[in-house]
Design a protein around this motif. Structure first.
Motif, mmCIF file in Angstrom:
data_model
loop_
_atom_site.group_PDB
_atom_site.id
_atom_site.type_symbol
_atom_site.label_atom_id
_atom_site.label_comp_id
_atom_site.label_asym_id
_atom_site.label_seq_id
_atom_site.Cartn_x
_atom_site.Cartn_y
_atom_site.Cartn_z
ATOM 1 N N LEU A 173 0.809 -1.219 0.000
ATOM 2 C CA LEU A 173 0.000 0.000 0.000
ATOM 3 C C LEU A 173 0.841 1.266 0.000
ATOM 4 O O LEU A 173 0.432 2.288 -0.527
ATOM 5 N N ASN A 179 -3.059 8.141 -0.478
ATOM 6 C CA ASN A 179 -4.007 9.174 -0.900
ATOM 7 C C ASN A 179 -5.410 8.593 -0.992
ATOM 8 O O ASN A 179 -5.584 7.370 -0.981
ATOM 9 N N THR A 181 -7.671 8.490 -3.376
ATOM 10 C CA THR A 181 -8.028 7.712 -4.570
ATOM 11 C C THR A 181 -7.596 6.263 -4.401
ATOM 12 O O THR A 181 -8.365 5.333 -4.667
ATOM 13 N N GLN A 182 -6.372 6.096 -3.930
ATOM 14 C CA GLN A 182 -5.850 4.741 -3.751
ATOM 15 C C GLN A 182 -6.704 3.946 -2.777
ATOM 16 O O GLN A 182 -7.123 2.827 -3.066
ATOM 17 N N SER A 184 -9.709 4.487 -1.831
ATOM 18 C CA SER A 184 -11.082 4.263 -2.267
ATOM 19 C C SER A 184 -11.147 3.150 -3.315
ATOM 20 O O SER A 184 -12.099 2.358 -3.309
ATOM 21 N N VAL A 185 -10.137 3.068 -4.186
ATOM 22 C CA VAL A 185 -10.094 1.958 -5.146
ATOM 23 C C VAL A 185 -9.979 0.635 -4.393
ATOM 24 O O VAL A 185 -10.627 -0.365 -4.723
ATOM 25 N N LEU A 186 -9.151 0.671 -3.360
ATOM 26 C CA LEU A 186 -8.952 -0.510 -2.511
ATOM 27 C C LEU A 186 -10.256 -0.907 -1.810
ATOM 28 O O LEU A 186 -10.641 -2.084 -1.798
ATOM 29 N N ALA A 187 -10.939 0.097 -1.260
ATOM 30 C CA ALA A 187 -12.211 -0.166 -0.576
ATOM 31 C C ALA A 187 -13.225 -0.739 -1.557
ATOM 32 O O ALA A 187 -13.999 -1.652 -1.220
#
Lengths: 326, 67
Positions: A173, A179, A181-182, A184-187
């Motif tokens: 990670l 950040n 964006t990262q 939220s993409v992961l979530a």
């Protein structure tokens, strides 16, 4: 004074008599062969080479830990403000939906947040311990608990006993600065790959450089939010809100819980990164202190042995000389 | 309101609210003027690797890279 001097002279003359055996040995060996002498010389004084090497390696380790502490301190400063600012993201959600930690649902998902790298004290084992306790707490007939693991360290620990319950693991990670964006993409990836009624996110909340509070945040699925809202309590107040536009309540709740999850995850990841750096800082601080203590002790032993061997040699030379003259 | 009409469409396309809001955020970022635009876009890098587990075994990790 005169008496003491006389005693000393007398003693000098007596010394070879008292310890005649070893002196004779050394004398004989020095006369016979230089090879034999060197072996006796080695046995006579303890070699200080090993201690010197040990001191060098301890000093190098201390340098490394000091450098790591500095790095952790500067990283901590960068991430601390971001972590503190990100708290504003989940606070409105908790105000609106409350924090239903004790909710009883069938499909539990424990999201364990940990670090990829070690040497940071006990923060990873704390979050693993809390995760295990949570899964045990929520176990029962026709209930299931799955793990979603962030970071290498918790994965290594949970693989040992809960292999079957791991649904997802995410690593690497922190290659770039964290950040939204990262995260939220992961979530989003977690939401797509796991079926859940309640997501329980376990992380270390940063309190101060030496204090991290293991924390559980609960995110409920929209169906459970509705069920709980009908049951009343804090969530019962949801009905008093007016919904604008053509969306139904369930649509709004679904959007809300997805967004809540990504916000809570963002905060959790940041707080954990912050705690990691803080823990690493204090761990490295104490290890450089320990290295310093060790170095002190080693230096003392080294000097003492050196001094002792010098003293023995002096005594031997003097007594040898006096034996020849006397 | 445009968003009201759009809600069922992005949901029907298999997006979650997170993806939808990310696309919107990216559009807004692209509207920035130049020095700020590259700065904002370079800030939001995505990098992690994900592996699904089945029957106690990890599958091959999938690396996610969006720069």
């Amino acid at each position: 004074m005169a008496m003491a001097a006389a005693m000393r002279r007398e003693g000098k003359r007596l010394a070879p008599l008292i310890s005649s055996q070893p002196i004779n040995n050394t004398l004989r060996s020095s006369l016979t062969s230089p090879l034999e002498q060197s072996s006796i010389g080695g046995a006579r004084s303890i070699s200080t080479q090993i201690v010197r090497n040990r001191m060098k390696s301890v000093k190098n380790i201390q340098k490394i830990t000091k450098a790591m502490k500095m790095v952790a301190a500067s990283k901590l400063r960068a991430v601390q403000t971001r972590a503190e600012n990100s708290r504003g993201l989940w606070q409105p959600f908790t105000a609106l939906l409350g924090d239903a930690t004790s909710v009883d649902v069938k499909k539990n998902v424990v999201v364990t947040v940990s670090s990829d790298k070690g040497l940071c004290g006990g923060i990873n084992s704390t979050s693993v311990k809390i995760s295990r306790a949570l899964s045990k707490l929520n176990s029962g007939p026709d209930k299931e608990t799955k793990y979603v693991i962030l970071g290498e360290k918790a994965k290594a620990q949970l693989i040992r006993d809960s292999k079957k319950d791991i649904a997802l693991s995410l690593t690497e990670l922190q290659k770039n600065p964290l950040n939204y964006t990262q995260v939220s993409v992961l979530a989003d990836d977690i939401l797509k790959n796991v079926e859940y009624d309640a997501l329980r996110i376990v992380f270390n909340k940063f309190h101060s450089v030496v204090q991290f509070i293991p924390t559980v945040s609960t995110v409920l699925s929209p169906e459970i939010v509705e069920r709980e809202a009908e049951a009343g309590g804090k969530l019962g107040e949801l009905d008093s809100y007016e919904i604008e536009g053509g969306e139904t309540k369930s649509e709004v709740l679904q959007n809300l819980s997805e967004f809540q999850f990504s916000c809570v995850m963002f905060n959790a990841v940041l707080e954990n990164a912050c705690s990691e750096q803080g823990a690493r800082m204090s761990a490295m601080d104490s290890s450089s202190r320990n290295a310093g203590d060790m170095l002190d002790r080693l230096t003392l032993t080294y000097n003492r042995t050196r001094q002792a061997s010098i003293t023995t040699e002096l005594i031997e030379i003097i007594s040898g000389a006096s034996a020849l003259t006397g | 309101m445009a968003s009201t009409g759009a809600v069922p469409f992005w949901r029907a396309a298999g997006m979650t609210y997170i993806t939808y809001s990310n696309i919107c955020a990216n559009l807004v970022r692209n509207c920035l003027k130049e020095p700020h635009k590259t700065e904002a876009l370079s800030r939001e890098k995505v990098h992690f690797s994900l592996s699904k587990w089945s029957e106690g075994k990890p599958e091959k990790p999938r690396l996610l890279l969006v720069h």
